[in-house]
Each structure stands twice: as C-alpha cells, then as structure tokens.
Design a protein around this motif. Structure first.
Motif, short mmCIF file in Angstrom:
data_model
loop_
_atom_site.label_atom_id
_atom_site.label_comp_id
_atom_site.label_asym_id
_atom_site.label_seq_id
_atom_site.Cartn_x
_atom_site.Cartn_y
_atom_site.Cartn_z
N THR A 24 -3.50 -1.17 13.77
CA THR A 24 -3.91 -1.34 12.38
C THR A 24 -2.79 -0.84 11.46
O THR A 24 -2.12 0.15 11.75
CB THR A 24 -5.20 -0.56 12.09
OG1 THR A 24 -5.00 0.81 12.41
CG2 THR A 24 -6.37 -1.10 12.87
N LEU A 25 -2.62 -1.56 10.36
CA LEU A 25 -1.57 -1.22 9.42
C LEU A 25 -2.02 -0.07 8.53
O LEU A 25 -3.21 0.05 8.22
CB LEU A 25 -1.22 -2.43 8.55
CG LEU A 25 -0.64 -3.64 9.28
CD1 LEU A 25 -0.46 -4.80 8.31
CD2 LEU A 25 0.68 -3.28 9.93
N SER A 26 -1.08 0.71 8.07
CA SER A 26 -1.40 1.76 7.11
C SER A 26 -1.81 1.11 5.79
O SER A 26 -1.58 -0.08 5.57
CB SER A 26 -0.18 2.66 6.89
OG SER A 26 0.82 1.95 6.17
N ARG A 27 -2.40 1.88 4.94
CA ARG A 27 -2.81 1.38 3.63
C ARG A 27 -1.59 0.82 2.88
O ARG A 27 -1.65 -0.24 2.27
CB ARG A 27 -3.47 2.50 2.84
CG ARG A 27 -4.00 2.08 1.51
CD ARG A 27 -4.75 3.22 0.85
NE ARG A 27 -5.12 2.83 -0.48
CZ ARG A 27 -5.10 3.62 -1.52
NH1 ARG A 27 -4.75 4.88 -1.37
NH2 ARG A 27 -5.44 3.20 -2.71
N ARG A 34 0.04 -7.66 1.31
CA ARG A 34 -0.78 -8.38 0.34
C ARG A 34 0.02 -8.71 -0.92
O ARG A 34 -0.04 -9.82 -1.44
CB ARG A 34 -2.01 -7.53 0.02
CG ARG A 34 -3.16 -8.27 -0.54
CD ARG A 34 -4.48 -7.49 -0.59
NE ARG A 34 -4.41 -6.05 -0.70
CZ ARG A 34 -4.69 -5.20 0.30
NH1 ARG A 34 -5.04 -5.66 1.48
NH2 ARG A 34 -4.63 -3.90 0.10
N ASP A 35 0.79 -7.73 -1.41
CA ASP A 35 1.62 -7.95 -2.61
C ASP A 35 2.66 -9.03 -2.35
O ASP A 35 2.90 -9.89 -3.21
CB ASP A 35 2.32 -6.65 -3.02
CG ASP A 35 1.37 -5.59 -3.54
OD1 ASP A 35 0.24 -5.94 -3.94
OD2 ASP A 35 1.75 -4.41 -3.54
N TRP A 36 3.30 -8.98 -1.19
CA TRP A 36 4.33 -9.97 -0.85
C TRP A 36 3.72 -11.37 -0.80
O TRP A 36 4.28 -12.31 -1.36
CB TRP A 36 4.99 -9.61 0.47
CG TRP A 36 6.05 -10.57 0.87
CD1 TRP A 36 6.01 -11.48 1.88
CD2 TRP A 36 7.34 -10.72 0.25
NE1 TRP A 36 7.19 -12.18 1.93
CE2 TRP A 36 8.03 -11.74 0.94
CE3 TRP A 36 7.97 -10.09 -0.81
CZ2 TRP A 36 9.31 -12.15 0.60
CZ3 TRP A 36 9.25 -10.49 -1.16
CH2 TRP A 36 9.90 -11.51 -0.46
N ASN A 37 2.57 -11.49 -0.14
CA ASN A 37 1.91 -12.79 -0.05
C ASN A 37 1.50 -13.30 -1.44
O ASN A 37 1.63 -14.49 -1.73
CB ASN A 37 0.70 -12.72 0.88
CG ASN A 37 1.10 -12.54 2.33
OD1 ASN A 37 2.21 -12.88 2.73
ND2 ASN A 37 0.21 -11.98 3.13
#
Length: 172
Positions: A24-27, A34-37
């Motif tokens: 699982t990815l860190s926050r 999410r920002d990049w996408n």
C-alpha cells in the motif's frame, strides 16, 4: 472421508491462490499519484491536447487557476471590511480559493512526480522561477488579506549559534 478432511478441503485453495497484493502506498505517494494523474488529465483536455513534454509554466499557472474554483479558503479582497483582519466574525462575498499552503504542497508533489515519470530535473517546469514567483505572490497576498505578514528568518547554525546566511570565509 472424515469431517476434518472435509472442513479443510477448500482452505488451501483460498489461502494459497490469491495473488500477492502490492504494497500500500503512503498517503503522500497516493496524493502525488492522484495529483499527477489530475494534471495530466487537465493537459489532455486542452484544445489541442498538450503532452507533458510540451508543458511549460503557463500551463501550470492555468491549472492552478482552474483549481481555485474548488478552493475552500476565504480570501478577502481589498475593499472588504474584513481585509487585513486576522479574526473575522461576519459574512462577506469574498471568493473561496486554494490556500497558499495547499498550492505549495501540490507543486512540490508535482515537481517530484515529474522527475519520477522520466522528466529531467533541469527541465522541470514545476521548479521554474515563474512558478516560485507565483507561489510567493499568492503567499504574500493571502497573508496580507488575513493581516499576517511572513518574514523570512535566518536559520541559526546549531553548532555555533551563528546565522548561516551571514557567515563568510576568507582565504589567506
């Protein structure tokens, strides 16, 4: 067949057959992705679409302007009775915008994501002077609107108790 055999019959299949889950990815990593996408999707919606390799500081500034419509921080405008006051007790029609801290963190994440996705550090548009200038202007204007002034402080050298920005060396 005994009852113990029947109860364990499907157990090995259920336990051993599931594919390993990716870590699982860190926050921070999740938000960065999410920002990049979101930014890449924003570029794709431009007419004509813009590829990330063609992105410049103007695209980034336009993106930040686009994000302002989703802001949740009331920024008082000059002429508002609450402009320059730290505590506001009434209602006004000043716009909601993205807070400077949110924009600064966003740019930091996008700057890191750009390089993680193959961009060269020396060509990183998120690190450009225009973006740094914009963030400084947003910080200063929002601080002024709230009646808070940011002052740059010099860091102390913990070993010597001397300002690191003012120390000089001389050569003999």
């Amino acid at each position: 067949m005994t009852s113990s055999n029947t109860s364990n019959k499907g157990k090995g299949i259920a336990e051993g057959s599931s594919p390993p889950q990716p870590p699982t990815l860190s926050r921070y990593e999740s938000q960065k992705r999410r920002d990049w996408n979101t930014f890449c999707q924003y570029l794709r919606t431009k007419k004509p679409p813009v590829h990330i390799s063609e992105c410049d500081s103007n695209h980034i500034l336009n993106f930040l302007g686009y994000l302002d419509q989703f802001g949740k921080t009331k920024i008082h405008i000059q002429g508002c009775v609450f402009f320059g006051q730290q505590e506001t007790s009434g209602q006004c029609n000043c716009p909601l915008k993205q807070a400077w801290g949110s924009l600064d963190a966003l740019i930091g994440r996008l700057r890191a994501a750009y390089e993680e996705n193959g961009g060269l550090p020396e060509q990183n548009p998120f690190a450009s002077g225009g973006i740094r200038y914009f963030l400084r202007e947003v910080r200063d204007s929002q601080a002024k609107a709230r009646g808070v002034l940011y002052k740059k402080t010099k860091k102390k050298n913990p070993m010597k108790g001397v300002d690191t920005g003012t120390s000089t060396t001389t050569s003999n």
